[in-house]
Scaffold this motif. Sequence first.
Motif, PDB file in Angstrom:
ATOM      1  N   ALA A  45       0.836  -1.207   0.000  1.00 53.49           N
ATOM      2  CA  ALA A  45       0.000   0.000   0.000  1.00 53.49           C
ATOM      3  C   ALA A  45       0.871   1.257   0.000  1.00 53.49           C
ATOM      4  CB  ALA A  45      -0.925   0.022   1.214  1.00 53.49           C
ATOM      5  N   ALA A  46       0.407   2.261  -0.746  1.00 55.85           N
ATOM      6  CA  ALA A  46       1.038   3.576  -0.753  1.00 55.85           C
ATOM      7  C   ALA A  46       0.422   4.428   0.355  1.00 55.85           C
ATOM      8  CB  ALA A  46       0.825   4.235  -2.108  1.00 55.85           C
ATOM      9  N   PRO A  47       1.023   5.574   0.683  1.00 57.59           N
ATOM     10  CA  PRO A  47       0.387   6.478   1.643  1.00 57.59           C
ATOM     11  C   PRO A  47      -1.025   6.842   1.193  1.00 57.59           C
ATOM     12  CG  PRO A  47       2.654   7.152   1.226  1.00 57.59           C
ATOM     13  CD  PRO A  47       2.347   6.070   0.242  1.00 57.59           C
ATOM     14  N   SER A  48      -1.901   7.091   2.133  1.00 63.18           N
ATOM     15  CA  SER A  48      -3.292   7.406   1.822  1.00 63.18           C
ATOM     16  C   SER A  48      -3.384   8.578   0.852  1.00 63.18           C
ATOM     17  CB  SER A  48      -4.041   7.738   3.107  1.00 63.18           C
ATOM     18  OG  SER A  48      -5.376   8.095   2.841  1.00 63.18           O
ATOM     19  N   GLY A  49      -4.189   8.397  -0.213  1.00 67.97           N
ATOM     20  CA  GLY A  49      -4.395   9.442  -1.204  1.00 67.97           C
ATOM     21  C   GLY A  49      -3.381   9.421  -2.331  1.00 67.97           C
ATOM     22  N   PHE A  50      -2.253   8.753  -2.148  1.00 72.06           N
ATOM     23  CA  PHE A  50      -1.214   8.686  -3.172  1.00 72.06           C
ATOM     24  C   PHE A  50      -1.512   7.570  -4.162  1.00 72.06           C
ATOM     25  CE2 PHE A  50       0.801  11.426  -0.270  1.00 72.06           C
ATOM     26  CZ  PHE A  50       1.952  11.967  -0.832  1.00 72.06           C
ATOM     27  N   GLY A  51      -1.193   7.835  -5.416  1.00 71.93           N
ATOM     28  CA  GLY A  51      -1.385   6.828  -6.456  1.00 71.93           C
ATOM     29  C   GLY A  51      -0.074   6.501  -7.143  1.00 71.93           C
ATOM     30  N   GLY A  52      -0.162   5.683  -8.174  1.00 72.60           N
ATOM     31  CA  GLY A  52       1.015   5.357  -8.968  1.00 72.60           C
ATOM     32  C   GLY A  52       2.080   4.603  -8.201  1.00 72.60           C
ATOM     33  N   LEU A  53       1.694   3.695  -7.316  1.00 67.52           N
ATOM     34  CA  LEU A  53       2.666   2.942  -6.527  1.00 67.52           C
ATOM     35  C   LEU A  53       3.612   2.165  -7.438  1.00 67.52           C
ATOM     36  CD1 LEU A  53       3.760   1.807  -3.839  1.00 67.52           C
ATOM     37  CD2 LEU A  53       1.987   0.019  -3.988  1.00 67.52           C
ATOM     38  N   LEU A  54       4.917   2.383  -7.226  1.00 70.26           N
ATOM     39  CA  LEU A  54       5.956   1.673  -7.972  1.00 70.26           C
ATOM     40  C   LEU A  54       6.923   1.038  -6.987  1.00 70.26           C
ATOM     41  CD1 LEU A  54       6.752   4.452 -10.604  1.00 70.26           C
ATOM     42  CD2 LEU A  54       5.414   2.380 -11.015  1.00 70.26           C
ATOM     43  N   GLN A  55       7.471  -0.114  -7.345  1.00 67.08           N
ATOM     44  CA  GLN A  55       8.452  -0.774  -6.492  1.00 67.08           C
ATOM     45  C   GLN A  55       9.445  -1.537  -7.356  1.00 67.08           C
ATOM     46  OE1 GLN A  55       6.428  -3.999  -4.132  1.00 67.08           O
ATOM     47  NE2 GLN A  55       4.586  -3.147  -5.085  1.00 67.08           N
ATOM     48  N   LYS A  56      10.716  -1.439  -6.987  1.00 67.78           N
ATOM     49  CA  LYS A  56      11.771  -2.098  -7.743  1.00 67.78           C
ATOM     50  C   LYS A  56      12.749  -2.744  -6.779  1.00 67.78           C
ATOM     51  CE  LYS A  56      13.459  -3.075 -11.797  1.00 67.78           C
ATOM     52  NZ  LYS A  56      12.651  -3.946 -12.700  1.00 67.78           N
ATOM     53  N   ALA A  57      13.117  -3.986  -7.068  1.00 64.42           N
ATOM     54  CA  ALA A  57      14.070  -4.725  -6.238  1.00 64.42           C
ATOM     55  C   ALA A  57      15.167  -5.309  -7.118  1.00 64.42           C
ATOM     56  CB  ALA A  57      13.353  -5.836  -5.467  1.00 64.42           C
ATOM     57  N   CYS A  58      16.328  -5.496  -6.525  1.00 62.75           N
ATOM     58  CA  CYS A  58      17.505  -5.913  -7.299  1.00 62.75           C
ATOM     59  C   CYS A  58      17.707  -7.418  -7.390  1.00 62.75           C
ATOM     60  CB  CYS A  58      18.765  -5.299  -6.688  1.00 62.75           C
ATOM     61  SG  CYS A  58      18.981  -3.563  -7.095  1.00 62.75           S
ATOM     62  N   GLY A  59      16.955  -8.216  -6.645  1.00 69.44           N
ATOM     63  CA  GLY A  59      17.289  -9.638  -6.658  1.00 69.44           C
ATOM     64  C   GLY A  59      16.138 -10.552  -6.338  1.00 69.44           C
ATOM     65  N   VAL A  60      16.460 -11.597  -5.596  1.00 70.51           N
ATOM     66  CA  VAL A  60      15.471 -12.596  -5.197  1.00 70.51           C
ATOM     67  C   VAL A  60      15.490 -12.713  -3.687  1.00 70.51           C
ATOM     68  CG1 VAL A  60      15.674 -13.876  -7.353  1.00 70.51           C
ATOM     69  CG2 VAL A  60      17.157 -14.472  -5.432  1.00 70.51           C
ATOM     70  N   ALA A  61      14.428 -13.271  -3.153  1.00 64.11           N
ATOM     71  CA  ALA A  61      14.330 -13.398  -1.703  1.00 64.11           C
ATOM     72  C   ALA A  61      15.439 -14.289  -1.168  1.00 64.11           C
ATOM     73  CB  ALA A  61      12.968 -13.980  -1.340  1.00 64.11           C
ATOM     74  N   GLY A  62      15.969 -13.893  -0.007  1.00 62.57           N
ATOM     75  CA  GLY A  62      16.918 -14.771   0.653  1.00 62.57           C
ATOM     76  C   GLY A  62      18.144 -14.085   1.196  1.00 62.57           C
TER      77      GLY A  62
END
Length: 305
Positions: free
Chosen positions: A159-176
């Motif tokens: 979830a993004a902060p209330s009222g905010f849109g366009g949530l983006l997320q980027k990660a560099c690898g895999v879990a572990g």
Amino acid sequence: MASPAVVGTPAETAVATASTSHVVNLPSGTAGNMFVAVMSKGSAGTTPSVNTLTGWNELLDEAIVLGLYIAVKECDGTEGATTTFTLSSATRGAWIVYEVSGQIAFATQAPQVGTTATGSSTTPDPPSVSVTGGSKDILTIACFGRAGEEADDDTWVTAAPSGFGGLLQKACGVAGTNLAGMVATADLASTTATSDPGTFTCATGAWRAQTIVIHPFVATTFERSAALDGAASIATSAQFFSVFERSTALSAVADISSSGTVTAIIERTAALAATADISVDGEIGAAPPPVTDVLVPPSTFWTSA
């Protein structure tokens, strides 16, 4: 005021192997718009900082592992699909680059950032920012970077902060493996004097959060008084320069310099003869002497018989 707005889809990049050279994807980049780059550094490297890159203005560079980096650039339309940032020491990095319209970088007010907020929880909380100049139409980009490791599957932030849109997320690898290099952002257009995003919701871990406030572009009013000639040039700063104006008293062939100073006025009044000589500096030279009748005494030509 022209309200800032996100243009198209922001570009994401994951530099999954620690490196001092980060090739970062860019949006299309229309001339006059602005790029906003947000990066979260990995856990490798020794106080990694981002070197100066021509055309980019740094708003924040936390020279620490897991630190945030934020920079902006005014687009000129020739940037291309990528740009390369160089770091002082090798680390991973997750990048998100926005293109924003309605604001020419630093034309009226540089974008602002707050004091980085930190914690370890499931609720990263970007800081409050007091908007320079008071209430106005702004664009806020809330962001955070996180330690740990997550697959790049857009599921670790829920979830993004209330009222905010366009949530983006980027990660560099895999879990572990805890190599970090994760970033998330969201945006909100609003009219306010204080931008204070709420919290994100994500998988637990140590985080660093920021708030970016982008100001509107305020157009300068250009006005020409009736006293100025129609050919007057007006600088983009609204300062008048090179005012070209010819009064009715000047000849049509008067030369006027770029500074607006009248030079070499060539003008002939009705009182001057058509053969009057006028020099290039406008001085009246010697006119030819007038022709007069010459009376010759008769004795010059006649003698008595």
